[in-house]
Design an enzyme around this catalytic site. Structure first.
Site, PDB file in Angstrom:
ATOM      1  N   SER A  57       0.827  -1.219   0.000  1.00  0.00           N
ATOM      2  CA  SER A  57       0.000   0.000   0.000  1.00  0.00           C
ATOM      3  C   SER A  57       0.856   1.262   0.000  1.00  0.00           C
ATOM      4  O   SER A  57       1.914   1.310   0.638  1.00  0.00           O
ATOM      5  CB  SER A  57      -0.882   0.004   1.250  1.00  0.00           C
ATOM      6  OG  SER A  57      -1.450   1.288   1.443  1.00  0.00           O
ATOM      7  N   TYR A  68      -3.126   5.283  -4.904  1.00  0.00           N
ATOM      8  CA  TYR A  68      -4.454   5.886  -5.046  1.00  0.00           C
ATOM      9  C   TYR A  68      -4.324   7.045  -6.021  1.00  0.00           C
ATOM     10  O   TYR A  68      -3.221   7.537  -6.300  1.00  0.00           O
ATOM     11  CB  TYR A  68      -4.940   6.418  -3.697  1.00  0.00           C
ATOM     12  CG  TYR A  68      -5.302   5.344  -2.703  1.00  0.00           C
ATOM     13  CD1 TYR A  68      -6.440   4.556  -2.890  1.00  0.00           C
ATOM     14  CD2 TYR A  68      -4.531   5.125  -1.567  1.00  0.00           C
ATOM     15  CE1 TYR A  68      -6.782   3.579  -1.969  1.00  0.00           C
ATOM     16  CE2 TYR A  68      -4.869   4.150  -0.639  1.00  0.00           C
ATOM     17  CZ  TYR A  68      -5.998   3.377  -0.851  1.00  0.00           C
ATOM     18  OH  TYR A  68      -6.337   2.404   0.057  1.00  0.00           O
ATOM     19  N   THR A  74      -5.896   1.623  -6.886  1.00  0.00           N
ATOM     20  CA  THR A  74      -7.124   1.346  -6.130  1.00  0.00           C
ATOM     21  C   THR A  74      -8.064   2.540  -6.229  1.00  0.00           C
ATOM     22  O   THR A  74      -7.670   3.675  -5.930  1.00  0.00           O
ATOM     23  CB  THR A  74      -6.791   1.068  -4.651  1.00  0.00           C
ATOM     24  OG1 THR A  74      -5.911  -0.048  -4.591  1.00  0.00           O
ATOM     25  CG2 THR A  74      -8.054   0.758  -3.844  1.00  0.00           C
ATOM     26  N   LYS A  89      -8.004  -1.889  -9.009  1.00  0.00           N
ATOM     27  CA  LYS A  89      -8.624  -2.596  -7.877  1.00  0.00           C
ATOM     28  C   LYS A  89      -9.868  -1.847  -7.442  1.00  0.00           C
ATOM     29  O   LYS A  89      -9.818  -0.620  -7.261  1.00  0.00           O
ATOM     30  CB  LYS A  89      -7.606  -2.678  -6.737  1.00  0.00           C
ATOM     31  CG  LYS A  89      -8.092  -3.327  -5.463  1.00  0.00           C
ATOM     32  CD  LYS A  89      -6.894  -3.588  -4.543  1.00  0.00           C
ATOM     33  CE  LYS A  89      -7.303  -4.112  -3.193  1.00  0.00           C
ATOM     34  NZ  LYS A  89      -7.898  -3.105  -2.330  1.00  0.00           N
ATOM     35  N   HIS A 119     -13.291  -3.107  -1.257  1.00  0.00           N
ATOM     36  CA  HIS A 119     -12.291  -2.600  -0.318  1.00  0.00           C
ATOM     37  C   HIS A 119     -12.481  -3.246   1.066  1.00  0.00           C
ATOM     38  O   HIS A 119     -12.364  -2.594   2.104  1.00  0.00           O
ATOM     39  CB  HIS A 119     -12.378  -1.076  -0.225  1.00  0.00           C
ATOM     40  CG  HIS A 119     -11.067  -0.387   0.031  1.00  0.00           C
ATOM     41  ND1 HIS A 119     -10.450   0.422  -0.885  1.00  0.00           N
ATOM     42  CD2 HIS A 119     -10.247  -0.382   1.114  1.00  0.00           C
ATOM     43  CE1 HIS A 119      -9.317   0.896  -0.384  1.00  0.00           C
ATOM     44  NE2 HIS A 119      -9.171   0.423   0.828  1.00  0.00           N
TER      45      HIS A 119
HETATM   46  C1  LIG Z   1      -7.171  -2.144   7.598  1.00  0.00           C
HETATM   47  C2  LIG Z   1      -7.245  -2.165   6.113  1.00  0.00           C
HETATM   48  C3  LIG Z   1      -6.485  -1.263   5.359  1.00  0.00           C
HETATM   49  C4  LIG Z   1      -6.570  -1.300   3.972  1.00  0.00           C
HETATM   50  N1  LIG Z   1      -5.793  -0.441   3.239  1.00  0.00           N
HETATM   51  C5  LIG Z   1      -5.789  -0.537   1.892  1.00  0.00           C
HETATM   52  C6  LIG Z   1      -4.900   0.253   1.114  1.00  0.00           C
HETATM   53  O1  LIG Z   1      -4.129   1.056   1.633  1.00  0.00           O
HETATM   54  N2  LIG Z   1      -4.939   0.102  -0.223  1.00  0.00           N
HETATM   55  C7  LIG Z   1      -5.781  -0.772  -0.849  1.00  0.00           C
HETATM   56  O2  LIG Z   1      -5.770  -0.884  -2.067  1.00  0.00           O
HETATM   57  N3  LIG Z   1      -6.633  -1.535  -0.128  1.00  0.00           N
HETATM   58  C8  LIG Z   1      -6.629  -1.448   1.207  1.00  0.00           C
HETATM   59  N4  LIG Z   1      -7.450  -2.254   1.939  1.00  0.00           N
HETATM   60  C9  LIG Z   1      -8.304  -3.218   1.255  1.00  0.00           C
HETATM   61  C10 LIG Z   1      -7.580  -4.549   1.073  1.00  0.00           C
HETATM   62  O3  LIG Z   1      -6.549  -4.449   0.120  1.00  0.00           O
HETATM   63  C11 LIG Z   1      -8.548  -5.636   0.570  1.00  0.00           C
HETATM   64  O4  LIG Z   1      -9.259  -5.138  -0.536  1.00  0.00           O
HETATM   65  C12 LIG Z   1      -9.514  -6.085   1.650  1.00  0.00           C
HETATM   66  O5  LIG Z   1      -8.907  -6.114   2.921  1.00  0.00           O
HETATM   67  C13 LIG Z   1     -10.036  -7.456   1.309  1.00  0.00           C
HETATM   68  O6  LIG Z   1     -10.976  -7.861   2.241  1.00  0.00           O
HETATM   69  P1  LIG Z   1     -10.628  -8.865   3.468  1.00  0.00           P
HETATM   70  O7  LIG Z   1      -9.966  -8.008   4.494  1.00  0.00           O
HETATM   71  O8  LIG Z   1     -11.944  -9.346   3.888  1.00  0.00           O
HETATM   72  O9  LIG Z   1      -9.709  -9.924   2.927  1.00  0.00           O
HETATM   73  C14 LIG Z   1      -7.411  -2.223   3.328  1.00  0.00           C
HETATM   74  C15 LIG Z   1      -8.163  -3.118   4.101  1.00  0.00           C
HETATM   75  C16 LIG Z   1      -8.078  -3.106   5.472  1.00  0.00           C
HETATM   76  C17 LIG Z   1      -8.873  -4.091   6.267  1.00  0.00           C
END
Ligand SMILES: Cc1cc2nc3c(=O)[nH]c(=O)nc-3n(C[C@H](O)[C@H](O)[C@H](O)COP(=O)(O)O)c2cc1C
Length: 388
Positions: free
Chosen positions: A108, A130, A156, A254, A278
């Site tokens: 990220s 982003y 994303t 994404k 997300h």
């Molecule tokens: C705490 C947290 C922070 C996240 N930060 C980002 C991020 O910085 N960039 C991004 O593309 N997705 C981010 N995501 C989304 C994750 O990449 C992913 O899409 C998501 O966690 C998938 O769902 P799951 O947690 O049920 O596996 C984040 C998710 C969580 C839970």
């Protein structure tokens, strides 16, 4: 000393809850509004069933695949998560675990470890950005990722700045100073093992966002970087096509949720899309990605690679996703729980749980390779997906 190994992701989550300060655990749970989407991400997988075979199962199951040009030992990619303070080795530990298990990592742009050290830990690193800041700054971030050796880019787009949560949002400090430390002292003192892990490494959570800048620009605090992102107007599909042109290599968008937009992504020249909400953190009520996956996979065919993320907690979830048209899945919270509980070994533990689960499920339904999986292997309720 107690055995740090855990047998399922749910066990890891329970232990993470006990181990992490409440605000760090809360930041990992995240979610939006009433939490309908986070819940649906999990229940949608539970609604899908299997049709096991009784005899004639293949003696060996092959689950290796390739996504964004990267070979991987199983159809699982570590999804980028911008969270801080989970573990002192952060994304470097996650990257090493992925490398040890043949799994790429998405890093990220809000992560706590610099991209250079994560690529060193895992040469199969995709960098995630982003649409934030002006075009020059985005191109500069791409340039830094390229120089560091990132093998792919993830853009994303599914974030709507929907902040309220019925269960309350954690307090995310801008940076770690004496006053912040004192404010968080009571919850930290209640979690001595988490504190000891940091102190053993001689660190405290820095809470900076090192991948948001290039060269000798000062590392911004989380909320500063977030503010830049929030004040950037959303991109058009033409902007997406422009950014894609700036990256010489595999490129993923994404956060796609609709078949018509999946086609726009094809037109923008991307390599892959992740069907995602997300992790339930975009607008609440966004359907679980697995519900819209079949429609999207049908709309793009082999024109681009389709992966999915959201709610993957078991190997059987991975098999369901591949059977319904995904080339691979991305995991978020599952590995974060592992990281929280046991650092690199905890993330490896999670990856082993998924691998064993994929293997057992493929054996159970009599499939020796991912290519043999299809919707016929799954019992799908009539009202599972939105009407076409
Ligand atoms: C705490 C947290 C922070 C996240 N930060 C980002 C991020 O910085 N960039 C991004 O593309 N997705 C981010 N995501 C989304 C994750 O990449 C992913 O899409 C998501 O966690 C998938 O769902 P799951 O947690 O049920 O596996 C984040 C998710 C969580 C839970």
């Amino acid at each position: 000393m107690s055995n740090a190994w855990f047998e399922t992701v749910a066990v890891a989550q329970r232990r993470a809850k006990k181990r992490l300060p409440a605000s760090v655990y809360g930041a990992l749970i995240a979610g939006a509004e009433a939490g309908v989407s986070i819940g649906d991400n999990l229940t949608a997988f539970d609604e899908l069933g299997f049709r096991p075979v009784t005899a004639g199962q293949p003696a060996e199951r092959d689950m290796a695949t390739t996504v964004m040009g990267q070979p991987m030992s199983m159809p699982v990619i570590i999804s980028p998560t911008g969270v801080q303070a989970v573990h002192p080795e952060g994304e470097v530990a996650v990257g090493r675990a992925g490398a040890a298990r043949g799994v790429p990592i998405g890093l990220s742009s809000f992560a706590s470890s610099p991209i250079e050290s994560v690529v060193e830990a895992n040469p199969q690193t995709f960098f995630q950005i982003y649409w934030a800041g002006d075009r020059d700054s985005m191109v500069a971030r791409l340039g830094r990722a390229k120089d560091a050796g990132a093998v792919g880019m993830i853009l994303t787009l599914d974030w709507s700045f929907s902040h309220g949560r019925d269960w309350g949002s954690p307090d995310i400090p801008q940076s770690m100073g004496i006053r912040t430390a004192l404010r968080h002292a009571p919850e930290v003192m209640a979690r001595p093992r988490w504190l000891a892990t940091w102190l053993r490494q001689g660190k405290i959570p820095a809470l900076g966002v090192p991948n948001f800048v290039v060269g000798d620009e000062p590392v911004p605090g989380f909320m500063d970087a977030y503010g830049v992102w929030m004040s950037t107007p959303p991109p058009t599909w033409e902007d997406v096509a422009w950014l894609r042109e700036q990256w010489d290599g595999p490129f993923m968008v994404k956060g796609v949720h609709r078949a018509d937009e999946a086609r726009r992504a094809v037109d923008a020249g991307v390599t892959a899309i992740s069907v995602s909400n997300h992790g339930g953190n975009n607008i609440d009520g966004a359907a679980a990605p697995i519900r819209v996956l079949p429609e999207i996979a049908a709309a793009v065919g082999d024109d681009i690679e389709v992966v999915i993320d959201g709610g993957i907690r078991r190997g059987s979830d991975v098999v369901k996703a591949v059977a319904l048209g995904a080339k691979a899945v991305m995991i978020g919270r599952a590995y974060l729980w592992g990281l929280a509980v046991n650092g690199q070994a905890g993330v490896e533990n999670v990856l082993d749980i998924l691998r064993n689960g994929i293997d057992a499920t493929m054996r159970g339904i009599g499939k020796g390779s991912l290519a043999e999986l299809g919707p016929d292997d799954i019992v799908i309720p009539a009202d599972f997906s939105p009407p076409a």
